[in-house]
Design a protein around this motif. Structure first.
Motif, short mmCIF file in Angstrom:
data_model
loop_
_atom_site.label_atom_id
_atom_site.label_comp_id
_atom_site.label_asym_id
_atom_site.label_seq_id
_atom_site.Cartn_x
_atom_site.Cartn_y
_atom_site.Cartn_z
N ARG A 53 0.86 -1.22 0.08
CA ARG A 53 -0.05 -0.25 0.07
C ARG A 53 0.84 1.36 -0.05
N ILE A 54 2.01 1.21 -0.16
CA ILE A 54 2.97 2.25 -0.03
C ILE A 54 2.81 3.19 -1.05
N ALA A 55 2.63 2.64 -2.29
CA ALA A 55 2.59 3.57 -3.56
C ALA A 55 1.47 4.41 -3.38
N ASP A 56 0.32 3.83 -3.00
CA ASP A 56 -1.09 4.75 -2.87
C ASP A 56 -1.22 5.24 -1.41
N ASP A 57 -0.70 4.86 -0.35
CA ASP A 57 -1.01 5.37 0.95
C ASP A 57 -0.25 6.36 1.49
N MET A 58 1.13 6.13 1.21
CA MET A 58 2.24 6.94 1.93
C MET A 58 2.19 8.42 1.62
N PRO A 59 2.11 9.40 2.45
CA PRO A 59 2.17 10.81 2.13
C PRO A 59 3.05 11.34 1.32
N GLN A 60 2.66 12.15 0.14
CA GLN A 60 3.58 12.40 -0.89
C GLN A 60 4.03 14.03 -0.66
N THR A 61 4.03 14.46 0.38
CA THR A 61 4.52 15.70 0.64
C THR A 61 5.19 15.72 1.98
N VAL A 62 6.39 16.53 2.15
CA VAL A 62 7.01 16.71 3.37
C VAL A 62 5.86 17.15 4.59
N GLU A 63 4.98 17.85 4.13
CA GLU A 63 4.10 18.28 5.07
C GLU A 63 3.15 17.30 5.86
N GLY A 64 3.03 16.20 4.78
CA GLY A 64 2.17 15.06 5.15
C GLY A 64 2.85 14.21 6.14
N LEU A 65 4.22 13.95 5.68
CA LEU A 65 5.00 13.33 6.62
C LEU A 65 5.32 13.85 7.98
N ALA A 66 5.19 15.52 7.99
CA ALA A 66 5.46 16.07 9.29
C ALA A 66 4.32 15.78 10.30
N ALA A 67 3.28 15.28 9.75
CA ALA A 67 2.33 15.05 10.70
C ALA A 67 2.75 13.49 11.83
N TYR A 68 3.80 13.12 11.53
CA TYR A 68 4.40 12.15 12.34
C TYR A 68 5.81 12.39 13.01
N ASP A 69 5.72 11.90 14.13
CA ASP A 69 6.94 12.17 14.90
C ASP A 69 8.30 11.41 14.71
N CYS A 70 8.07 10.27 13.87
CA CYS A 70 9.16 9.35 13.40
C CYS A 70 8.59 8.45 12.28
N VAL A 71 9.27 7.97 11.21
CA VAL A 71 9.13 7.33 10.12
C VAL A 71 9.79 6.10 10.36
N SER A 91 5.57 4.75 -17.16
CA SER A 91 6.73 5.61 -17.34
C SER A 91 6.31 6.93 -17.19
N LEU A 92 5.53 7.33 -16.15
CA LEU A 92 5.15 8.65 -15.76
C LEU A 92 6.09 9.18 -14.52
N PRO A 93 6.78 10.39 -14.82
CA PRO A 93 7.31 10.87 -13.56
C PRO A 93 6.60 10.97 -12.49
N GLY A 94 7.23 10.79 -11.29
CA GLY A 94 6.20 11.06 -9.90
C GLY A 94 7.25 11.31 -8.93
N VAL A 95 6.69 11.37 -7.57
CA VAL A 95 7.40 11.54 -6.54
C VAL A 95 8.44 10.50 -5.94
N ASN A 96 9.68 11.06 -5.97
CA ASN A 96 10.67 9.92 -5.12
C ASN A 96 10.41 9.93 -3.72
N ARG A 97 9.84 8.79 -3.30
CA ARG A 97 9.27 8.93 -1.88
C ARG A 97 10.48 8.74 -0.75
N LEU A 98 11.60 8.13 -1.41
CA LEU A 98 12.82 7.93 -0.48
C LEU A 98 13.11 9.40 -0.35
N GLN A 99 13.61 10.27 -1.34
CA GLN A 99 13.82 11.27 -1.31
C GLN A 99 12.96 12.42 -0.59
N LEU A 100 11.94 12.03 -0.61
CA LEU A 100 10.49 12.83 0.40
C LEU A 100 11.05 12.69 1.78
N ILE A 101 11.50 11.22 2.13
CA ILE A 101 11.83 11.13 3.57
C ILE A 101 13.01 11.66 3.88
#
Length: 246
Positions: A53-71, A91-101
């Motif tokens: 579910r990571i592709a669909d459910d992980m927050p895709q902004t820093v602000e979304g991740l910032a709702a958490y104290d720890c990942v 082949s569509l460009p998208g969010v690099n989720r590891l760079q986001l973290i």
């Protein structure tokens, strides 16, 4: 106090061969039940996004991740974050989720990587974090290739440095394996197994990072480890230190 757990799930496909005939079935499992219970019992909210579910459910902004104290990344490889269906299939460009973290941590967030067959470099090197944006954050250098150390005889962790990120108990039960890493010069190594880092902590930008290079659940974490009176305190102390920031 909120923790985001990423990974800790798997599908198993089985082939039953009975003489001439065979049939198949599949099973889905979410791991880390003991971990989630222990953390929640100490006042933390745990939101679990299983691997598929990571592709669909992980927050895709820093602000979304910032709702958490720890990942927390546990037993899920880098490809799950990088090769989402839109990228891999279309082949569509998208969010690099590891760079986001990585951006989230450097801006004051916290990251804990927990070991397993698809953590760090992982089995056959398939976790493949060594060349990802995560590797620069971690307090340890990652090996290239299979980094597993299997210890079926059990290996006892050794506390080498007192630190607020550790539980009070110094008598740690044995683990049955871990991911081999090399401590970076600036890292604080708190606990070792076979002289390799088990628990190490550090900083990245305004955030904090830590590794626990064995598993939070079987098989590397056997029943005595899960029943250890310091098990829940370990995660509580780590999260408390991590979420304190700089």
């Amino acid at each position: 106090m909120r923790v985001l757990l990423l990974g800790e799930s798997w599908h198993v496909h089985l082939i039953h061969q009975k003489g001439f005939d065979s049939f198949t079935n599949s099973e889905y499992t979410e791991g880390g039940a003991e971990f989630k219970e222990a953390v929640r019992n100490r006042g933390w909210q745990v939101d679990h996004i299983p691997a598929h579910r990571i592709a669909d459910d992980m927050p895709q902004t820093v602000e979304g991740l910032a709702a958490y104290d720890c990942v927390v990344i546990s037993d899920v490889g880098s490809n799950t974050f990088l090769l989402t269906p839109s990228v891999f299939k279309n082949s569509l460009p998208g969010v690099n989720r590891l760079q986001l973290i990585a951006d989230y941590v450097r801006q004051g967030g916290a990251l804990l990587m927990v070991g397993g067959y698809l953590s760090f470099s992982g089995i056959e090197g398939k976790a493949h974090y060594a060349r990802s944006p995560i590797s620069d954050l971690l307090p340890v250098e990652l090996l290239v290739g299979d980094d597993r150390v299997e210890a079926p005889q059990g290996v006892k962790p050794v506390v080498v440095k007192e630190h607020p990120a550790l539980p009070a108990s110094r008598d740690w039960p044995a683990v049955l394996g871990y991911n081999a890493t090399i401590a970076k010069p600036e890292a604080e190594v708190l606990v070792t197994v076979d002289d390799a880092p088990l628990v190490a902590v550090g900083t990245a930008g305004d955030g904090r990072v830590a590794v626990f290079t064995s598993d939070l659940a079987p098989h590397w974490a056997p029943p005595p480890f899960l029943a250890w009176d310091g098990y829940g305190d370990l995660w509580h102390q780590l999260f408390t230190w991590l979420s304190a920031g700089e």
